[in-house]
Design an enzyme around this catalytic site. Sequence first.
Site, PDB file in Angstrom:
ATOM      1  N   THR A 126       0.836  -1.271   0.223  1.00 51.94           N
ATOM      2  CA  THR A 126      -0.549  -0.041  -0.621  1.00 51.94           C
ATOM      3  C   THR A 126       0.714   1.820   0.233  1.00 51.94           C
ATOM      4  O   THR A 126       1.833   0.864   0.657  1.00 51.94           O
ATOM      5  CB  THR A 126      -1.022   0.563   1.120  1.00 51.94           C
ATOM      6  OG1 THR A 126      -1.903   0.817   1.402  1.00 51.94           O
ATOM      7  CG2 THR A 126      -0.342  -0.071   2.404  1.00 51.94           C
ATOM      8  N   ASP A 127       0.259   2.161  -0.716  1.00 52.31           N
ATOM      9  CA  ASP A 127       0.594   3.538  -0.190  1.00 52.31           C
ATOM     10  C   ASP A 127       1.118   3.730   1.372  1.00 52.31           C
ATOM     11  O   ASP A 127       1.958   5.006   1.236  1.00 52.31           O
ATOM     12  CB  ASP A 127       0.234   4.666  -1.454  1.00 52.31           C
ATOM     13  CG  ASP A 127      -1.061   5.215  -0.612  1.00 52.31           C
ATOM     14  OD1 ASP A 127      -1.530   4.515   0.358  1.00 52.31           O
ATOM     15  OD2 ASP A 127      -2.240   5.983  -1.340  1.00 52.31           O
ATOM     16  N   GLU A 128      -0.012   3.994   1.990  1.00 51.78           N
ATOM     17  CA  GLU A 128       0.493   4.117   3.385  1.00 51.78           C
ATOM     18  C   GLU A 128       1.762   3.678   3.516  1.00 51.78           C
ATOM     19  O   GLU A 128       2.108   4.341   4.896  1.00 51.78           O
ATOM     20  CB  GLU A 128      -0.776   3.462   3.954  1.00 51.78           C
ATOM     21  CG  GLU A 128      -2.137   3.948   3.699  1.00 51.78           C
ATOM     22  CD  GLU A 128      -3.273   3.757   4.672  1.00 51.78           C
ATOM     23  OE1 GLU A 128      -3.103   3.751   5.889  1.00 51.78           O
ATOM     24  OE2 GLU A 128      -3.908   2.933   3.850  1.00 51.78           O
ATOM     25  N   TYR A 154      -1.556  -0.446  10.687  1.00 57.49           N
ATOM     26  CA  TYR A 154      -1.304  -1.000   9.872  1.00 57.49           C
ATOM     27  C   TYR A 154      -0.365  -0.339   9.028  1.00 57.49           C
ATOM     28  O   TYR A 154       0.047  -1.736   8.284  1.00 57.49           O
ATOM     29  CB  TYR A 154      -2.856  -0.751   9.558  1.00 57.49           C
ATOM     30  CG  TYR A 154      -3.228  -1.195   7.810  1.00 57.49           C
ATOM     31  CD1 TYR A 154      -2.923  -2.205   7.397  1.00 57.49           C
ATOM     32  CD2 TYR A 154      -3.037  -0.012   6.628  1.00 57.49           C
ATOM     33  CE1 TYR A 154      -3.209  -2.549   5.551  1.00 57.49           C
ATOM     34  CE2 TYR A 154      -2.989  -0.586   5.047  1.00 57.49           C
ATOM     35  CZ  TYR A 154      -3.418  -1.442   4.603  1.00 57.49           C
ATOM     36  OH  TYR A 154      -3.329  -2.214   3.472  1.00 57.49           O
ATOM     37  N   LYS A 158       2.604  -3.508   7.260  1.00 58.44           N
ATOM     38  CA  LYS A 158       2.602  -3.698   5.688  1.00 58.44           C
ATOM     39  C   LYS A 158       3.995  -3.049   5.453  1.00 58.44           C
ATOM     40  O   LYS A 158       4.675  -4.053   4.425  1.00 58.44           O
ATOM     41  CB  LYS A 158       1.566  -2.406   4.418  1.00 58.44           C
ATOM     42  CG  LYS A 158       0.489  -3.627   4.808  1.00 58.44           C
ATOM     43  CD  LYS A 158      -0.198  -4.596   5.003  1.00 58.44           C
ATOM     44  CE  LYS A 158       0.216  -4.860   3.039  1.00 58.44           C
ATOM     45  NZ  LYS A 158      -0.272  -6.173   2.962  1.00 58.44           N
TER      46      LYS A 158
HETATM   47  N1  NAD Z   1      -8.391  -1.864  -0.537  1.00 53.06           N
HETATM   48  C1  NAD Z   1      -7.672  -1.051  -0.411  1.00 53.06           C
HETATM   49  O1  NAD Z   1      -7.854   0.200  -0.365  1.00 53.06           O
HETATM   50  C2  NAD Z   1      -6.286  -1.754  -0.667  1.00 53.06           C
HETATM   51  C3  NAD Z   1      -5.019   0.024  -1.011  1.00 53.06           C
HETATM   52  C4  NAD Z   1      -3.689   0.168  -0.729  1.00 53.06           C
HETATM   53  C5  NAD Z   1      -3.785  -2.022  -0.877  1.00 53.06           C
HETATM   54  N2  NAD Z   1      -3.783  -2.903  -0.614  1.00 53.06           N
HETATM   55  C6  NAD Z   1      -3.733  -4.231   0.352  1.00 53.06           C
HETATM   56  O2  NAD Z   1      -4.019  -5.189  -1.179  1.00 53.06           O
HETATM   57  C7  NAD Z   1      -4.472  -6.349  -0.187  1.00 53.06           C
HETATM   58  C8  NAD Z   1      -6.752  -6.351   0.049  1.00 53.06           C
HETATM   59  O3  NAD Z   1      -6.859  -5.844   0.356  1.00 53.06           O
HETATM   60  P1  NAD Z   1      -8.506  -5.907   0.588  1.00 53.06           P
HETATM   61  O4  NAD Z   1      -9.052  -4.431   0.678  1.00 53.06           O
HETATM   62  O5  NAD Z   1      -9.131  -6.418  -0.659  1.00 53.06           O
HETATM   63  O6  NAD Z   1      -7.984  -6.361   2.365  1.00 53.06           O
HETATM   64  P2  NAD Z   1      -9.928  -7.159   2.370  1.00 53.06           P
HETATM   65  O7  NAD Z   1      -9.452  -7.278   3.749  1.00 53.06           O
HETATM   66  O8  NAD Z   1     -10.666  -7.300   1.914  1.00 53.06           O
HETATM   67  O9  NAD Z   1      -9.470  -8.781   2.022  1.00 53.06           O
HETATM   68  C9  NAD Z   1      -8.541  -8.923   2.980  1.00 53.06           C
HETATM   69  C10 NAD Z   1      -8.692 -11.347   2.604  1.00 53.06           C
HETATM   70  O10 NAD Z   1      -7.416 -11.858   3.370  1.00 53.06           O
HETATM   71  C11 NAD Z   1      -8.337 -12.285   4.125  1.00 53.06           C
HETATM   72  N3  NAD Z   1      -6.943 -13.098   5.059  1.00 53.06           N
HETATM   73  C12 NAD Z   1      -6.912 -11.899   6.288  1.00 53.06           C
HETATM   74  N4  NAD Z   1      -6.196 -13.131   7.242  1.00 53.06           N
HETATM   75  C13 NAD Z   1      -5.325 -14.009   6.273  1.00 53.06           C
HETATM   76  C14 NAD Z   1      -4.765 -14.919   7.092  1.00 53.06           C
HETATM   77  N5  NAD Z   1      -4.216 -14.911   8.068  1.00 53.06           N
HETATM   78  N6  NAD Z   1      -4.619 -15.940   6.205  1.00 53.06           N
HETATM   79  C15 NAD Z   1      -5.454 -16.032   4.778  1.00 53.06           C
HETATM   80  N7  NAD Z   1      -6.575 -15.357   4.293  1.00 53.06           N
HETATM   81  C16 NAD Z   1      -6.269 -13.979   5.131  1.00 53.06           C
HETATM   82  C17 NAD Z   1      -9.645 -12.293   4.031  1.00 53.06           C
HETATM   83  O11 NAD Z   1     -10.458 -13.488   4.694  1.00 53.06           O
HETATM   84  C18 NAD Z   1      -9.991 -11.866   3.265  1.00 53.06           C
HETATM   85  O12 NAD Z   1     -10.865 -12.567   2.099  1.00 53.06           O
HETATM   86  C19 NAD Z   1      -3.452  -6.064   1.118  1.00 53.06           C
HETATM   87  O13 NAD Z   1      -3.013  -6.636   1.292  1.00 53.06           O
HETATM   88  C20 NAD Z   1      -4.591  -4.884   1.389  1.00 53.06           C
HETATM   89  O14 NAD Z   1      -3.138  -4.265   2.466  1.00 53.06           O
HETATM   90  C21 NAD Z   1      -5.814  -2.718   0.034  1.00 53.06           C
END
Ligand code: NAD
Length: 320
Positions: A126-128, A154, A158
């Site tokens: 993430t950009d964070e 968080y 990351k």
């Molecule tokens: N949503 C955003 O805006 C955003 C932006 C930048 C980066 N990200 C990154 O992208 C990735 C996905 O984000 P998202 O928004 O889809 O998240 P989300 O919270 O919607 O989904 C996370 C998924 O991971 C699974 N999970 C959590 N812990 C787990 C574990 N220990 N073992 C197996 N599965 C597990 C959950 O069940 C869920 O299906 C993350 O790594 C997040 O840091 C998200």
Amino acid sequence: MAMLVAGGAGFIGSHFVDFMLQKEHDLKIVCFDCLTYAGSMDNLQDAKSYGDRFRFILGDIADRATVEKAFQEEKPEVVVNFAAESHVDRSIVSPKAFLETNILGTQTLMDACLRHGTKRFHQVSTDEVYGEAQIGESAIAFSEDAPLKPGNPYSASKAGADLLVMAYMRTFGLKATISRSSNVYGSRQYPEKLIPVLVQRAVNGMTLPLYGDGGQMRDWLHVSDACKAIAFIIERGSEGETYNMPGGNEIRNIDLAKKVCSVLGAEERIEFVEDRKGHDARYLIDGQKIKKLGWRVEKPFDDGFRETVMQYMRLFLKEA
Ligand SMILES: NC(=O)c1ccc[n+]([C@@H]2O[C@H](COP(=O)([O-])OP(=O)(O)OC[C@H]3O[C@@H](n4cnc5c(N)ncnc54)[C@H](O)[C@@H]3O)[C@@H](O)[C@H]2O)c1
């Protein structure tokens, strides 16, 4: 060939599973997910229609035995790690799970990749991790080699995972790439994240809560463009490299809330609530590196935003 998608039952991961199943006709997708509150089998309805090309494994990425069994059975050539605890507010209340999944889980996956000679491990970040950017026109967008200065548990988890990926590449020769994205928007987000929360409350005639004065700026990338970018990096990105994925659609949270009301034709009932602890005012990343590879944002923000708000509106009206 098999690709293991960890966290594939969540928001971005499930869209990525669908995208890859449609795009690569010889690819088998193995979704590995422990189904936390944020993951759902409902997100994998389309994927299930692909028969033998799709398999779901219920498992925790921090659980070595389940991860090892999945690798032994499926021998994935590529592993993409979306699995994470992803909500900043929860990380402030209870950071431990963030360290366990986001750091130790990533380590467990990487150890399995090394044991099995996986051709590519891709870490979704993430950009964070760069921390807060300056406000104002003269602010410099963070490039991939900017220092990591995470501002909450968080983003610290990351950043810790990113650093561990880099260390595994150097120390053990892990073949990996990292992507760092702006805020991603689209359907299937758990309704604790900004856009679905705003829509849900507006649909129910409630106030729209915004932290502080609502002046925080976020950059938005549609989930379809995010999936394309990650696939792009896996195919064309250089091993060992990190790529930013900006959306190019910066907007203040207060203006985003007003935009939700405008799409829904709802009254602007904005309520300012006590600011989040350590709230980053802005994230800003530079996208030159991924653009040089040929990737571009395709979805215009106004179209993607309207589509997303309407999707949530229909969902929440159905649930009401
Ligand atoms: N949503 C955003 O805006 C955003 C932006 C930048 C980066 N990200 C990154 O992208 C990735 C996905 O984000 P998202 O928004 O889809 O998240 P989300 O919270 O919607 O989904 C996370 C998924 O991971 C699974 N999970 C959590 N812990 C787990 C574990 N220990 N073992 C197996 N599965 C597990 C959950 O069940 C869920 O299906 C993350 O790594 C997040 O840091 C998200």
